[in-house]
Design a protein around this motif. Structure first.
Motif, short mmCIF file in Angstrom:
data_model
loop_
_atom_site.label_atom_id
_atom_site.label_comp_id
_atom_site.label_asym_id
_atom_site.label_seq_id
_atom_site.Cartn_x
_atom_site.Cartn_y
_atom_site.Cartn_z
N ALA A 48 1.91 9.82 5.70
CA ALA A 48 2.72 8.60 5.80
C ALA A 48 2.22 7.55 4.81
N LEU A 49 0.92 7.42 4.66
CA LEU A 49 0.37 6.45 3.72
C LEU A 49 0.71 6.82 2.28
N ALA A 54 4.02 5.79 -2.51
CA ALA A 54 4.98 6.28 -3.50
C ALA A 54 6.25 5.43 -3.48
N ALA A 55 6.71 5.04 -2.30
CA ALA A 55 7.91 4.21 -2.19
C ALA A 55 7.66 2.83 -2.79
N ARG A 56 6.47 2.31 -2.57
CA ARG A 56 6.14 0.98 -3.10
C ARG A 56 6.06 1.02 -4.63
N PRO A 60 11.58 -1.26 -7.44
CA PRO A 60 11.55 -2.18 -8.58
C PRO A 60 10.71 -3.42 -8.26
N GLN A 61 9.94 -3.82 -9.24
CA GLN A 61 9.09 -5.01 -9.07
C GLN A 61 9.95 -6.26 -9.26
#
Length: 81
Positions: A48-49, A54-56, A60-61
């Motif tokens: 999960a971490l 990976a999602a973070r 997009p920043q």
């Protein structure tokens, strides 16, 4: 029962119990149900971490011009004119 970080709790990890001072060895092939559960839960938590990280990274920043601090400086500079 005690808590330890999921990143540490991997095959071959050992930890001394804080209350009875017995050294516990954590192995994937352990037959003890509590150790099996702890290893399974740690594996799920690490997964999960990794997915969250990976999602973070993939998200997009935010643009530098839209940050609150930058926008605040712009408004302050406009007022002084």
């Amino acid at each position: 029962m005690f808590r330890d970080r999921a990143g540490r709790l991997q095959d071959g990890y050992s930890r001394q119990c804080p209350s009875c001072e017995v050294v516990l060895f954590f192995a994937e092939d352990s037959q003890h149900p509590f150790i099996k559960r702890a290893m399974r839960d740690a594996r799920k938590m690490r997964k999960a971490l990794r997915e969250e990280e990976a999602a973070r990274i993939a998200a997009p920043q935010p643009q530098a011009g839209s940050s609150r601090r930058f926008a605040g400086r712009t408004r302050a500079a406009q007022r002084s004119d």
